[in-house]
Design an enzyme around this catalytic site. Structure first.
Site, PDB file in Angstrom:
ATOM      1  N   GLU A  85       0.838  -1.191   0.000  1.00  4.96           N
ATOM      2  CA  GLU A  85       0.000   0.000   0.000  1.00  4.96           C
ATOM      3  C   GLU A  85       0.884   1.256   0.000  1.00  4.96           C
ATOM      4  O   GLU A  85       1.839   1.304   0.757  1.00  4.96           O
ATOM      5  CB  GLU A  85      -0.921   0.038   1.220  1.00  4.96           C
ATOM      6  N   GLU A 103      -5.777  -2.504  12.521  1.00  8.00           N
ATOM      7  CA  GLU A 103      -5.549  -3.379  11.361  1.00  8.00           C
ATOM      8  C   GLU A 103      -6.673  -4.407  11.221  1.00  8.00           C
ATOM      9  O   GLU A 103      -7.047  -4.773  10.113  1.00  8.00           O
ATOM     10  CB  GLU A 103      -4.185  -4.068  11.463  1.00  8.00           C
TER      11      GLU A 103
HETATM   12 ZN   LIG Z   1      -5.025   2.082   8.505  1.00  3.36          ZN
END
Ligand SMILES: [Zn+2]
Length: 1016
Positions: free
Chosen positions: A258, A429
């Site tokens: 990411e 998360e």
């Molecule tokens: Zn995050």
């Protein structure tokens, strides 16, 4: 992703860093705010914008972007023209656009295509991929060689075309593609047709050219053979190392994709909306193990000493969530009630530190399955602690990855804040497994849809699963942090157009995370917890495995009514007869979308000015922006869900302010009124006339009449108003005098957040006398509370964090009773060879004092080298950075940058801590300038780390000379940094610092002579 690693886990540490030097004090989880490009122009219906520094892209709806300006010669060959058929459309569009675009940035020029690396024309000129090739499934085989530090692979992608084309454009970055072929109809037996490959490195794209157009709707498979080097940075498929207790250096390889780095590991359609399933196979040596998103299905020996692990096929997901690790990690596992296997992986020497995170993960996963009412869709969830990690953590589906300090808990040495940080990070998360993984933003402009939510869900989940952490006592201090950057002209709306990788990186900032979380909290407070929950559950269910935009969320919320209300056919709710408050709902209806658009589509936040006349309360809203005496007439308006309490009633009253001004009538006259109850709203409040005097009187009398959050928000708002000249510095300082009686963490921290930056600015101007007086005043103000601290680990998490910070402050400010005690402790600890177990909460203060002698510093560094505890290492690292010895400070910068004896992942923290050190800040600033290009290579242009370093080294400057230096340096960087939002932020902040000091310094000097201070 969790970007606040620098503070998340070591909140106090970093926060403490502020004592030694910051203007933008952050509270607990404070991230210096990175930030990005000027986005003003992006809000216009059509506009020109610099892309990759020198290319102006005209953007309308997706797919109709045009190039109309000076294009980098690297990217674009002027000799290539648009296809004839598109010219009339282009010309007419250009004509329209030229009337609105600024002349300086946009000139009429025929759009062109870039050149591929071999000189041939590259058939695509946009950053975004075309939408007509749709990937459905990937079959990845990757062989990582941890000896040669290279990898090779074959990627097979099943695609379909939605319109005839012979060109397939996809992403690939730093990969050497050796062969590409096309199979018609899927399946292995089909004849393969070779594809021509063109590369366009600046846009990180390759083009695969077929000999004839693909047939619409027919399945095809593209097969690409390629190779690459393991990345030396922290993204892509990258190398990490660690040293065993015996001193052996071992190598592993892990991924961080990411936002745009999956393309560094395998060629792919690397945009979040291109969801597909993934079958992953990893080749490795027998001494290693491989883990990935899904469980291992089988392992086959493919050659001597080479094993291929096959993982189960994933659910449909975005490329940025793919993950795999090749390492010699060990793991410990547990099952959740619903049968999900949860495992924590770490290097063998630290496997005894995984238990806390494992239990937290099981509890939190069970909580989310219940709360979202959607089962976690994978059979397992692995959490892996990676020795080299840039941010705090990453939510890869089924395999979340963490910085070691964000996951590993040493029961003996870890601090209270470390436990809190680990819990919050894991919670964040795991929330992403739904918000982000299951339902994904269509594009990075709406990053907040997952990051704001995950941040907010930390609070929702942990307050239930770990009530002992009492997150409600301090969580929303982060709204102040968000406001700090959101109050600058360089801020941006929560939902902001972005295009290239650097701009996308810049979205990972306080606005997406913290403002996102704060406005969600405000909405929840407004709708009620149950209604809010049913809205998000509905959203998640409706869009599972799909992509969403901002409005999809509000549409899901809009059809939800608060408890006890009924829904009308127009989607609005009205309150039942039994409800007494919130009359605005009955009157106005509930239009969540319109209301929330005012918070997500425009930057900044409102200042609400309250004037009480008898029973009438006059309310006025205006845009709050720093740096100007009167708010500019922007026309910005918000739908502000106001709440208030009064001296006569502590029942929360509500009023939805939708217009610039409004009036409400109280049942009776009151002595004081306090808006924004519990700090649940994302706005600040000014009380006209004697409003502030009444509230200051209240605090000095019975401060407990209002909540600690309310007290903290008064402190914050008072100083915000000083910045724009609505309240005098003397009145704001007078208000802080009540802190003498304060014992709660939020108001004390907020008081420090306001007061410490003042002397930090003085340090930068060498105003020794007043600076010393001010520091002495601060200690006198808190002396009672400091003296009451025990040198133990007793109490709640917030009491412990408060203790740790107060003792550190006292010791750093040389409060003798504290220093003497710390010196004693340090001597005993050193005599015991560093093996004496100190109370965790006092360790920071003890190390800070110990590091002040050269001998103590060297001893601390020797312990740093052998310590296996992240908390201890962080505490030592911080203490080393507050040394007054310039050679030591320079050595720390050099070594952490080099990465041999101190890991490079520590460099941003070390640079920032030294940038806050009154002796060290010129060194840090010099280092940043000299090594800029290498830093950008390692940490990526636009990343949160880069922003953290930029603001950390410069945003406490308070002189014109420094301002000029900063401006000159960053403008010299051109496309390699001058356009970053963090640069704009820091320049604005320094200008504000200068103005603030010019205006207030003499007043502070006079105020310090005030008699009542002697009574402290
Ligand atoms: Zn995050």
């Amino acid at each position: 992703m969790w970007v606040e690693h620098l503070r998340g886990v070591r909140g106090p540490l970093v926060w403490v860093g502020q004592f030694c030097a910051s203007v933008s004090l952050f509270f607990l989880f404070r991230v210096c705010s990175p930030t990005s490009l000027q986005t003003e122009t992006l809000n216009k219906p059509a506009f020109c914008r610099a892309v990759l520094g020198s290319c102006f892209v005209l953007r309308r709806a997706r797919g109709s972007r045009l190039i109309c300006g000076a294009i980098s010669s690297k990217m674009i060959s002027p000799s290539i023209k648009w296809p004839l058929a598109t010219r009339p459309l282009l010309l007419s569009t250009l004509l329209i656009l030229l009337t609105v675009a600024t002349p300086s940035s946009c000139q009429s020029r025929e759009p062109t295509f870039p050149k591929a690396s071999n000189g041939a024309p590259f058939p695509w000129n946009k950053m975004r991929l075309p939408e007509h090739i749709i990937p459905a499934h990937y079959d990845l085989m990757i062989h990582a060689n941890l000896t040669t530090l290279t990898f090779g692979g074959t990627t097979q992608i099943e695609i379909t075309a939605s319109k005839p084309t012979s060109t397939i454009i996809l992403h690939s970055h730093h990969l050497q593609v050796s062969k590409a072929t096309l199979r018609k109809g899927g399946g292995e037996r089909q004849a393969e047709e070779p594809l021509r490959v063109l590369e366009n490195p600046p846009q990180e794209q390759i083009a695969l050219l077929a000999s004839e157009p693909l047939v619409v709707g027919l399945p095809y498979t593209i097969v690409i053979d390629y190779a690459g080097n393991l990345s030396e940075s922290f993204h892509g498929f990258y190398k990490s190392t660690y040293r065993t207790k015996e001193g052996e250096v071992r190598v592993l390889a892990s991924t961080q994709f990411e936002p745009t780095a999956a393309r560094m590991a395998f060629p792919c359609f690397d945009e979040p909306a291109f969801k597909a399933s993934f079958l992953i196979k990893i080749r490795r040596e027998p001494r290693h193990l491989a883990i990935s998103n899904m469980p291992l299905v089988k392992s086959v020996t493919v050659a001597e000493g080479l094993i291929e692990d096959h993982f189960d096929v994933t659910v449909k997901m975005s490329t940025y969530l793919v993950a795999f690790i090749v390492s010699d990690f060990k793991s410990v596992s547990k099952m959740t009630k619903s049968g999900v296997k949860v495992s924590v992986y770490a290097v063998p020497d630290k496997i005894n530190q995984v238990d806390y995170a494992l239990d937290a993960a099981v509890t939190l996963l069970e909580f989310y399955e219940d709360y979202f009412n959607i089962p976690y869709p994978l059979p397992k969830q692995d959490l892996a602690a990676i020795p080299d990690f840039q941010s705090g953590a990453m939510e890869n589906w089924g395999l979340t990855t963490y910085r070691e300090s964000s996951l590993l808990f040493d029961a003996e040495k870890s601090s209270a804040s470390s436990k809190l940080g680990i819990t919050m990070t894991v919670s964040h998360e795991l929330a992403h497994q739904w918000f982000g993984n299951l339902v994904t933003m269509e594009w990075w402009n709406d990053l907040w849809l997952k990051e704001g939510f995950a941040k907010f869900m930390e609070f929702v989940s942990v307050s239930v699963t770990h009530p002992e952490l009492k997150v409600e006592e301090y969580f929303f201090g982060k709204c102040f942090k968000a406001m700090e950057v959101d109050a600058l002209n360089s801020s941006h709306p929560v939902s902001t157009p972005v295009e290239n990788p650097a701009q996308i990186q810049e979205m990972f900032d306080d606005v997406s995370y913290d403002k996102g979380a704060c406005i969600l909290n405000m909405l929840r407070d407004y709708l009620g917890a149950d209604a809010f929950k049913s809205g998000i559950v509905k959203y998640l269910q409706k869009y599972s495995y799909k992509n969403t935009k901002n409005e999809d969320l509000w549409n899901s919320m809009a059809s939800i009514c608060p408890t006890g209300d009924t829904q009308h056919t127009d989607g609005f709710c009205s309150r039942g007869e039994h409800s007494s408050s919130t009359a605005h709902w009955r009157r106005e209806g509930l239009d969540v979308k319109t209301m929330m658009n005012t918070w997500t589509l425009q930057k900044g936040f409102p200042l609400i000015t309250i004037t009480v006349r008898g029973r009438n309360v006059h309310m006025k809203q205006e845009y709050y922006v720093k740096g100007v005496a009167d708010a500019p007439e922007t026309g910005l308006l918000w739908h502000v869900p106001l709440t208030f309490i009064t001296s006569k009633s502590d029942a929360v009253q509500r009023f939805l302010l939708k217009t610039r001004t409004d009036v409400l009538i109280l049942p009776e006259e009151v002595e004081w009124i306090k808006f924004n109850v519990g700090m649940n709203g994302y706005y600040i409040v000014h009380y006209e006339d004697d409003g502030w005097d009444s509230l200051t009187g209240l605090l000095k009398g019975t401060h407990t009449a209002i909540s600690s959050n309310d007290r903290a928000s008064l402190i914050n708002n008072a100083f915000q108003l000083v910045s724009i000249g609505k309240l005098s510095i003397e009145k704001a300082l007078d208000l802080t005098l009540y802190l003498k009686q304060e014992t709660e963490i939020m108001p004390v921290f907020q008081g420090l957040n306001e007061l410490i930056p003042m002397y930090k600015l003085m340090e930068k101007r060498e105003m020794n006398e007043v600076e010393t007086q001010f520091k002495a005043f601060l200690i006198r103000l808190l002396q009672g509370l400091i003296d009451r601290q025990t040198w133990t680990d007793e109490g709640s998490v917030s009491e412990r964090m408060l203790r740790s910070q107060l003792l550190l402050l006292a010791c750093v400010r040389k409060y003798q009773p504290c220093v003497q005690k710390a010196e004693d402790y340090f001597r005993q600890w050193q005599e015991a060879g560093g093996n004496l177990s100190l109370p965790n909460d006092v360790t920071l203060a003890v190390f800070a004092v110990g590091a002040q002698t050269l001998e103590g510093w060297d001893f601390l560094y020797s312990k740093y080298q052998s310590s296996l505890s992240s908390t201890e290492k962080n505490q030592i690292e911080f203490a080393l950075c507050i040394s007054q010895n310039k050679e030591k400070l320079q050595w720390l910068l050099d070594q952490s940058f080099k990465g041999d004896v101190i890991k490079t992942q520590e460099f941003p923290d070390i640079l920032r801590a030294i940038g806050r050190n009154p002796v060290g800040y010129p060194l840090a600033w010099q280092f940043l300038r000299e090594n800029w290009n290498k830093l950008v290579q390692k940490f990526e242009l636009g990343s949160n780390s880069i922003a953290y370093m930029v603001t950390g080294t410069t945003n406490q400057f308070s002189t014109r000379a420094r301002l000029e230096e900063v401006k000159e340096f960053f403008s010299s960087l051109k496309e390699n940094g001058s356009q970053l939002r963090c640069v704009q932020q820091t320049i604005e902040t320094i200008e504000e610092n200068i103005r603030w000091m010019d205006k207030n310094f003499d007043k502070i000097k006079a105020w310090l002579q005030n008699e009542q201070l002697n009574l402290l």
